[in-house]
Design a protein around this motif. Structure first.
Motif, short mmCIF file in Angstrom:
data_model
loop_
_atom_site.label_atom_id
_atom_site.label_comp_id
_atom_site.label_asym_id
_atom_site.label_seq_id
_atom_site.Cartn_x
_atom_site.Cartn_y
_atom_site.Cartn_z
N TYR A 158 70.23 -21.31 17.42
CA TYR A 158 70.62 -20.06 17.58
C TYR A 158 69.07 -19.79 17.91
CZ TYR A 158 74.72 -19.41 15.92
OH TYR A 158 76.15 -19.35 15.14
N GLY A 159 68.88 -18.48 18.37
CA GLY A 159 67.86 -18.21 19.73
C GLY A 159 68.50 -16.81 20.49
N CYS A 160 67.98 -15.87 21.46
CA CYS A 160 68.55 -15.12 22.15
C CYS A 160 67.51 -15.13 23.64
CB CYS A 160 67.59 -13.95 21.69
SG CYS A 160 66.32 -13.92 21.62
N VAL A 161 68.59 -14.67 24.46
CA VAL A 161 68.07 -14.50 25.65
C VAL A 161 66.71 -12.94 25.60
CG1 VAL A 161 68.65 -14.17 28.00
CG2 VAL A 161 69.31 -15.57 26.82
N SER A 162 66.26 -13.51 25.92
CA SER A 162 65.02 -12.05 26.89
C SER A 162 64.90 -11.62 27.82
CB SER A 162 63.33 -12.42 26.17
OG SER A 162 62.95 -11.56 25.89
N PHE A 163 64.69 -10.73 28.14
CA PHE A 163 64.28 -9.69 29.39
C PHE A 163 62.75 -9.02 29.47
CE2 PHE A 163 63.86 -5.99 32.17
CZ PHE A 163 62.96 -7.06 33.57
N GLN A 164 62.31 -9.40 29.80
CA GLN A 164 60.03 -9.10 29.79
C GLN A 164 59.85 -8.54 30.80
OE1 GLN A 164 57.70 -11.99 27.57
NE2 GLN A 164 57.66 -11.50 25.73
N ILE A 165 58.83 -7.45 30.60
CA ILE A 165 58.43 -6.46 31.92
C ILE A 165 57.25 -5.60 32.61
CG2 ILE A 165 60.35 -4.48 32.34
CD1 ILE A 165 60.36 -4.70 35.52
N SER A 166 56.23 -5.91 32.39
CA SER A 166 55.43 -4.98 31.94
C SER A 166 54.96 -3.50 33.13
CB SER A 166 53.93 -6.14 32.46
OG SER A 166 53.80 -6.53 33.40
N GLY A 167 54.54 -2.91 32.81
CA GLY A 167 54.06 -1.32 32.91
C GLY A 167 52.99 -0.85 32.49
N SER A 168 53.16 0.55 32.62
CA SER A 168 52.03 1.26 31.96
C SER A 168 51.87 1.82 31.04
CB SER A 168 52.16 3.12 32.70
OG SER A 168 52.68 3.50 32.40
N ASP A 169 53.33 1.36 30.23
CA ASP A 169 53.15 0.95 28.47
C ASP A 169 52.61 0.11 27.81
OD1 ASP A 169 53.35 3.80 28.02
OD2 ASP A 169 55.43 3.64 27.94
N GLY A 170 52.48 -1.11 28.72
CA GLY A 170 52.39 -2.25 28.60
C GLY A 170 53.57 -3.08 28.19
N MET A 171 54.01 -4.82 27.94
CA MET A 171 54.98 -4.68 28.26
C MET A 171 56.36 -4.89 27.40
SD MET A 171 56.11 -7.90 29.63
CE MET A 171 54.90 -9.32 29.42
#
Length: 318
Positions: free
Chosen positions: A122-135
């Motif tokens: 088991y695990g998960c799929v993740s979407f990460q994006i950076s911006g002015s408030d951090g990742m």
């Protein structure tokens, strides 16, 4: 009993019968074939199985890169990324990495696998994006993503707009189709919402020109912070210049070779990149790259492969 009488002679009746004895219906996969009796010299009716040709295998040190830039027709970046993957290895791995052309690392985003640090699949799929408030990050539900079966993934910018003055949101959807039960039996949708003040920076990072690395670039800095390169397989990688609707995505989960979009013309006008990954060739000596098989062949973007030392295309039968 009325259920069995109504469905006698069908797959539903057989599965219902074994379920009545406490046996999971998924233990049995029924394949139907046949036809009328034919003369001895006639061609018989053979079973036709679901076969999706090929997928490209990754072994922890390979990637396929493509440009992340404005489409020549619409003049816009993609709104949706879609693909299928499978992985047998329980670890943090990068499925897709977008890196900027310049040195601004903050203009990156990632679609990755996150292990749950338990001795299971088991695990998960993740979407990460950076911006002015951090990742910022959004994850799927806890799913058996390391079971070495194919899962479909969609990340879409739901606004479908480049306007920096509106609140942007990014939606991550993950699904798995069970051919034995003829249904999508695992599905998760999560949304990352940014406020108007900070959304401009996150949308700008989505909009920044760069390169997409399918399987992860292998950069030491990214590997240390985000995860390792992929060990598994990917097929049907696509870019759409529209926020692909949920109905179309679910159809693609069940029918991976389908490429219908939000309208009748979407498959030609909005599907701007499609790597089916069924090239089936030795990549160590190939100079043509991965074929872009999108319907509109006026302008195509062949994928640049790196690290493949032979024919890494695998048969896929579902």
């Amino acid at each position: 009993m009325p259920y069995f009488l109504k469905n006698k002679g069908t797959v539903r009746a057989i599965k219902g019968l074994i379920s009545a004895y406490g046996i999971p219906s998924t233990i049995l996969r029924v394949r139907e074939y046949g036809g009328p009796d034919l003369p001895d010299n006639a061609v018989p009716q053979f079973e036709i199985g679901r076969k999706f040709t090929k997928a490209l295998g990754f072994r922890g040190a390979q990637f396929v890169s493509s440009s992340w830039k404005d489409d020549t027709s619409s003049g816009r970046k993609p709104d949706t990324i879609e693909f299928r993957f499978k992985s047998p290895t329980g670890s943090n791995q990068i499925l897709v990495e977008k890196a900027p052309v310049g040195s601004n690392v903050s203009s990156s985003f990632y679609i990755k696998l996150k292990d749950n640090n338990s001795p299971d699949n088991y695990g998960c799929v993740s979407f990460q994006i950076s911006g002015s408030d951090g990742m910022k990050e959004v994850t799927s539900s806890n799913l058996p993503v390391y079971d070495n079966d194919f899962y479909s993934v969609m990340v879409r910018r739901t606004s479908g707009s480049d306007n920096p003055n509106i609140s942007q949101s990014f939606e991550l959807s993950v699904g798995k189709y069970d051919a034995g039960r003829s249904k999508i039996h695992l599905y998760s949708t999560s949304t990352l919402v940014t406020d108007v003040v900070s959304s401009a920076s996150y949308n700008a990072n989505w909009e920044t020109d760069g390169n997409v690395y399918i399987g992860g670039s292998g950069s030491a800095a990214v590997t240390a912070l985000i995860g390792a390169q992929l060990s598994g397989s990917i097929m049907e990688y696509r870019h759409w210049t529209e926020p692909l609707n949920t109905g179309s995505f679910k159809n693609h989960i069940a029918n991976p070779k389908a490429y219908n979009g939000n309208s009748l013309s979407s498959s030609y006008e909005n599907l701007v990149l499609r790597y089916s990954f069924d090239d089936n060739k030795d990549l160590s000596s190939d100079t043509d790259g991965i074929r872009d098989v999108s319907a509109n062949q006026t302008f195509t973007m062949p994928g640049v492969h790196n690290g493949f030392t032979g024919n890494f295309f695998n048969n896929v039968v579902d």
